[in-house]
Design a protein around this motif. Structure first.
Motif, PDB file in Angstrom:
ATOM      1  N   ARG A  23       5.468   1.037  -0.360  1.00 31.23           N
ATOM      2  CA  ARG A  23       6.686   1.204  -0.347  1.00 31.23           C
ATOM      3  C   ARG A  23       7.554   0.299   0.426  1.00 31.23           C
ATOM      4  NH1 ARG A  23       7.063   7.026  -0.510  1.00 31.23           N
ATOM      5  NH2 ARG A  23       5.523   7.819  -1.978  1.00 31.23           N
ATOM      6  N   VAL A  24       8.621  -0.182  -0.012  1.00 34.55           N
ATOM      7  CA  VAL A  24       9.640  -1.013   0.973  1.00 34.55           C
ATOM      8  C   VAL A  24      10.979  -0.175   1.023  1.00 34.55           C
ATOM      9  CG1 VAL A  24      10.882  -3.219   1.087  1.00 34.55           C
ATOM     10  CG2 VAL A  24       8.323  -3.148  -0.211  1.00 34.55           C
ATOM     11  N   THR A  25      11.276  -0.055   2.056  1.00 31.66           N
ATOM     12  CA  THR A  25      12.674   0.585   2.339  1.00 31.66           C
ATOM     13  C   THR A  25      13.788  -0.259   2.887  1.00 31.66           C
ATOM     14  OG1 THR A  25      12.109   1.541   4.501  1.00 31.66           O
ATOM     15  CG2 THR A  25      11.288   2.763   2.673  1.00 31.66           C
ATOM     16  N   MET A  26      14.969   0.056   2.728  1.00 32.35           N
ATOM     17  CA  MET A  26      16.132  -0.525   3.254  1.00 32.35           C
ATOM     18  C   MET A  26      17.134   0.303   3.407  1.00 32.35           C
ATOM     19  SD  MET A  26      18.688  -3.703   1.780  1.00 32.35           S
ATOM     20  CE  MET A  26      19.824  -2.723   0.842  1.00 32.35           C
ATOM     21  N   GLN A  27      17.725   0.205   4.713  1.00 32.14           N
ATOM     22  CA  GLN A  27      19.014   1.030   5.271  1.00 32.14           C
ATOM     23  C   GLN A  27      19.836   0.118   5.779  1.00 32.14           C
ATOM     24  OE1 GLN A  27      17.719   3.876   8.073  1.00 32.14           O
ATOM     25  NE2 GLN A  27      19.629   4.871   8.460  1.00 32.14           N
ATOM     26  N   ALA A  28      20.832   0.141   4.909  1.00 34.88           N
ATOM     27  CA  ALA A  28      22.056  -0.700   5.304  1.00 34.88           C
ATOM     28  C   ALA A  28      23.480   0.223   5.878  1.00 34.88           C
ATOM     29  CB  ALA A  28      22.476  -1.526   3.934  1.00 34.88           C
ATOM     30  N   GLN A  29      23.466  -0.107   7.015  1.00 36.22           N
ATOM     31  CA  GLN A  29      24.943   0.629   8.086  1.00 36.22           C
ATOM     32  C   GLN A  29      25.668  -0.422   7.868  1.00 36.22           C
ATOM     33  OE1 GLN A  29      24.169   3.919   9.074  1.00 36.22           O
ATOM     34  NE2 GLN A  29      26.444   3.921   9.102  1.00 36.22           N
ATOM     35  N   LEU A  30      26.476  -0.330   6.747  1.00 35.65           N
ATOM     36  CA  LEU A  30      27.763  -1.197   6.465  1.00 35.65           C
ATOM     37  C   LEU A  30      28.723  -1.008   7.392  1.00 35.65           C
ATOM     38  CD1 LEU A  30      27.444  -1.335   2.776  1.00 35.65           C
ATOM     39  CD2 LEU A  30      26.410  -2.948   4.080  1.00 35.65           C
ATOM     40  N   SER A  31      28.973   0.007   8.018  1.00 35.32           N
ATOM     41  CA  SER A  31      29.966   0.441   8.756  1.00 35.32           C
ATOM     42  C   SER A  31      29.622   1.713   9.765  1.00 35.32           C
ATOM     43  CB  SER A  31      31.271   0.522   8.455  1.00 35.32           C
ATOM     44  OG  SER A  31      31.498   2.058   7.799  1.00 35.32           O
TER      45      SER A  31
ATOM     46  N   GLY B 258       9.030   0.999  -4.924  1.00 32.89           N
ATOM     47  CA  GLY B 258       7.390   0.794  -4.677  1.00 32.89           C
ATOM     48  C   GLY B 258       6.687   1.242  -5.797  1.00 32.89           C
ATOM     49  N   ILE B 259       5.380   1.529  -5.635  1.00 33.30           N
ATOM     50  CA  ILE B 259       4.479   2.192  -6.412  1.00 33.30           C
ATOM     51  C   ILE B 259       3.805   3.223  -5.944  1.00 33.30           C
ATOM     52  CG2 ILE B 259       4.307  -0.041  -7.672  1.00 33.30           C
ATOM     53  CD1 ILE B 259       1.280  -0.394  -6.583  1.00 33.30           C
TER      54      ILE B 259
ATOM     55  N   PRO C 211       1.155  -1.873 -12.445  1.00 31.32           N
ATOM     56  CA  PRO C 211       2.240  -0.737 -12.395  1.00 31.32           C
ATOM     57  C   PRO C 211       3.596  -1.020 -12.306  1.00 31.32           C
ATOM     58  CG  PRO C 211       0.911  -0.728 -10.210  1.00 31.32           C
ATOM     59  CD  PRO C 211       0.550  -2.085 -11.134  1.00 31.32           C
ATOM     60  N   ALA C 212       4.645  -0.588 -12.925  1.00 28.89           N
ATOM     61  CA  ALA C 212       5.925  -0.740 -12.680  1.00 28.89           C
ATOM     62  C   ALA C 212       6.421  -0.378 -11.486  1.00 28.89           C
ATOM     63  CB  ALA C 212       6.899  -0.126 -13.805  1.00 28.89           C
ATOM     64  N   ILE C 213       7.225  -1.193 -10.616  1.00 27.64           N
ATOM     65  CA  ILE C 213       7.992  -0.714  -9.276  1.00 27.64           C
ATOM     66  C   ILE C 213       9.262  -0.003  -9.592  1.00 27.64           C
ATOM     67  CG2 ILE C 213       9.262  -1.507  -7.381  1.00 27.64           C
ATOM     68  CD1 ILE C 213       7.232  -4.001  -7.213  1.00 27.64           C
ATOM     69  N   PHE C 214       9.549   1.039  -8.926  1.00 32.13           N
ATOM     70  CA  PHE C 214      10.651   2.021  -9.459  1.00 32.13           C
ATOM     71  C   PHE C 214      11.353   2.272  -7.964  1.00 32.13           C
ATOM     72  CE2 PHE C 214       7.276   4.863  -8.651  1.00 32.13           C
ATOM     73  CZ  PHE C 214       7.883   5.995  -8.045  1.00 32.13           C
ATOM     74  N   PHE C 215      12.442   2.559  -8.354  1.00 32.70           N
ATOM     75  CA  PHE C 215      13.252   3.347  -6.962  1.00 32.70           C
ATOM     76  C   PHE C 215      12.867   4.710  -6.840  1.00 32.70           C
ATOM     77  CE2 PHE C 215      15.880  -0.151  -8.020  1.00 32.70           C
ATOM     78  CZ  PHE C 215      16.200  -0.746  -6.457  1.00 32.70           C
ATOM     79  N   MET C 216      12.432   4.995  -5.611  1.00 28.39           N
ATOM     80  CA  MET C 216      12.176   6.456  -5.194  1.00 28.39           C
ATOM     81  C   MET C 216      13.477   7.131  -4.558  1.00 28.39           C
ATOM     82  SD  MET C 216       8.215   5.945  -3.943  1.00 28.39           S
ATOM     83  CE  MET C 216       8.203   4.122  -4.205  1.00 28.39           C
TER      84      MET C 216
ATOM     85  N   PHE D 168       9.143  11.816  -8.310  1.00 24.47           N
ATOM     86  CA  PHE D 168       8.308  11.574  -7.101  1.00 24.47           C
ATOM     87  C   PHE D 168       8.857  12.447  -6.193  1.00 24.47           C
ATOM     88  CE2 PHE D 168       5.091   9.585  -4.501  1.00 24.47           C
ATOM     89  CZ  PHE D 168       3.928   9.748  -5.579  1.00 24.47           C
ATOM     90  N   ALA D 169       9.316  13.563  -6.300  1.00 23.14           N
ATOM     91  CA  ALA D 169       9.934  14.392  -5.395  1.00 23.14           C
ATOM     92  C   ALA D 169      11.422  14.142  -4.810  1.00 23.14           C
ATOM     93  CB  ALA D 169       9.165  14.550  -3.983  1.00 23.14           C
ATOM     94  N   ARG D 170      12.017  13.648  -5.809  1.00 22.14           N
ATOM     95  CA  ARG D 170      13.715  13.328  -5.775  1.00 22.14           C
ATOM     96  C   ARG D 170      14.305  13.926  -7.094  1.00 22.14           C
ATOM     97  NH1 ARG D 170       9.753  10.236  -2.641  1.00 22.14           N
ATOM     98  NH2 ARG D 170      10.548   9.203  -0.939  1.00 22.14           N
ATOM     99  N   GLN D 171      15.443  14.165  -6.830  1.00 25.28           N
ATOM    100  CA  GLN D 171      16.359  14.531  -7.853  1.00 25.28           C
ATOM    101  C   GLN D 171      17.601  13.794  -7.728  1.00 25.28           C
ATOM    102  OE1 GLN D 171      16.759  18.877  -8.065  1.00 25.28           O
ATOM    103  NE2 GLN D 171      14.750  18.892  -9.253  1.00 25.28           N
TER     104      GLN D 171
END
Length: 470
Positions: free
Chosen positions: A94-102, A112-113, A135-140, A206-209
């Protein structure tokens, strides 16, 4: 030109300075509260302003499995009968990014996969694009979040006793239980029991809706609620069977509330850790739910179909506490959860993580209800009770910690005529931090005869996991 004597003196002075600085660093480490080990590897942060309130934060999670699987009866692996299969796989990358823009607005994405092995998780066919390859990388996760009442007041910088955040997108604020919101980078065992995600890869991704959520805190309460549009399912049941089918398109509703008796836990993302190794004093209780109208379909007799609601209720208890002498740095960890599932009459679902096998059509013995490979009865209408416990052994190294663990699951499901017990034992070896670890786990699962729906055998699985997560 400088003389050799002058150069030698300057070199000695430089060496003395380096030695002094190193001693100061060592002393500062010794004087910190607890060893370096206690601290995670940290975050990859990029500040967008001098105050640090606007930033980009990146994370990585890598879990590699080496495994020995005792296959269920009648298993073929790559066309060959195998009682045991040895393999390696990428359980999570997995790769994550959290952008606190303000201070008021953030974007969170995770991609990730999962579950890539020598035979599954990638393309179909053979050769360069064969099974398990590429495998295809997808957004979790991919959601936006707005602070309605922030945790810290924008102007005064004072903490708000009550805060609320509103978000929308593909998210993992699942409600139900603590383990339904688990941080997969900090789980006690080598893997989660998976039945903590009731719709895993059926009406979720993958456990998200997809939907909207609110989350926040009130004093020592932590809460999260969501309204989502489940992913479409349209399975058709055989006679006497109940399956996932939400063709009528109803929404889902979920929520989870927990109370922090001692230290408060952060709820800035959907994910709650499974351990703190005694660096916090945490005792929490919680309760949650999931509900979706007409999420299942049954066929009681030829041509007679009926829709059923999806409903899950849970209650859980979590403890992570330092114990004994502070110098020994021991800690206990206990988590226990009870689920009440109602997905329609005799609903039953089987699953095997990175299952290597397919059915041998020529096999003449008893083929388990769980299917082949490492398949197990995952969940169903009925009651499930899960408990895990870990003990951080007394300190024996500045850089390494050892944590034995064990878990027990009891499943009392309508679709079976006998309760099932599942056992897991193992240990975590932490290196330098909470996020770098090597885990060993042995799991034992019962198998059920499809004729009388009672147990007729047990099989086991060994997992050795290498993890780096921050």
């Amino acid at each position: 030109m400088l003389s050799a004597n002058v150069i030698g003196q300057e070199t000695k002075a430089l060496n003395d300075t380096v030695i002094k600085e190193n001693k100061e660093i060592i002393e500062s480490v010794k004087n910190t509260e607890g060893p370096v080990f206690k601290h995670s590897l940290g975050d990859l942060n990029i500040k967008l302003d001098e105050s640090g309130e606007r930033y980009l934060k990146f994370g990585l999670n890598s879990q590699v499995w080496l495994r020995s699987t005792e296959n269920n009866p009648g298993t073929l692996v790559n066309g060959v009968e195998q009682k045991y299969t040895y393999d390696a796989g990428l359980r999570r990358m997995r790769v994550t990014m959290q952008a606190q823009l303000s201070p008021a607005y953030q974007i969170y994405v995770q991609l990730g996969i999962n579950n890539q092995s020598f035979i599954a998780g990638g393309g179909s066919g053979t050769g360069a694009n064969g099974q398990g390859k590429k495998p295809a990388i997808f957004f979790m996760d991919a959601y936006n979040e707005l602070a309605i009442i922030p945790q810290k007041d924008f102007k005064t910088k004072q903490e708000n006793n009550f805060n609320i955040y509103l978000g929308a997108g593909l998210h993992g604020f699942n409600g139900i239980s603590r383990m339904s919101n688990a941080s997969t980078g900090k789980i006690l065992m080598a893997d989660l029991p998976i039945f903590n995600y009731p719709n895993i890869e059926n009406s979720d991704q993958f456990a998200r809706q997809l939907g909207v959520f609110v989350r926040g805190e009130y004093d020592k309460f932590n809460y999260r609620f969501a309204i989502n549009k489940p992913f479409a399912t349209n399975l058709q049941p055989n006679i006497g069977q109940t399956v996932d089918n939400n063709q009528s398109g109803k929404l889902s509703y979920s929520g989870y509330v927990m109370y922090n008796f001692f230290d408060k836990e952060s709820g800035s993302t959907a994910f709650l850790p499974g351990f703190y190794l005694g660096t916090k004093k945490v005792i929490n209780i919680g309760a949650g739910f999931y509900s979706s109208k007409d999420g299942a379909l049954s066929q009681s007799e030829e041509g007679l179909f009926k829709s059923h609601d999806h409903s899950v209720l849970s209650a859980d208890f979590f403890v992570d506490l330092p114990i004994g002498s502070k110098s020994k740095e021991m800690a206990i960890n206990v988590y226990s959860v009870f689920y009440r599932y109602n997905f329609g009459p005799n609903y039953l679902r089987n699953l095997g993580i990175m299952n290597p096998g397919i059915l041998d059509v020529n096999y003449t013995g008893t083929v388990a209800m769980e299917g082949v490979g490492n398949g197990r009865n995952l969940l169903g209408t009925g009651n499930l009770w899960f408990t895990q416990a870990g003990f951080l052994l007394p300190k024996f190294s500045e850089t390494v910690k050892l944590q034995p663990f064990a878990a027990y699951t009891l499943k009392d499901l309508e679709g079976l005529n006998e309760m099932g017990s599942y056992f897991d034992v193992g240990a975590n070896l932490f290196v330098l931090s909470q996020s770098a670890k090597i885990s060993y786990q042995y799991s034992s699962r019962p198998l059920y005869d499809p004729a009388d729906r009672k147990q007729f055998d047990r099989k086991g699985e060994h997992i050795l996991m290498f993890q780096l997560s921050f």
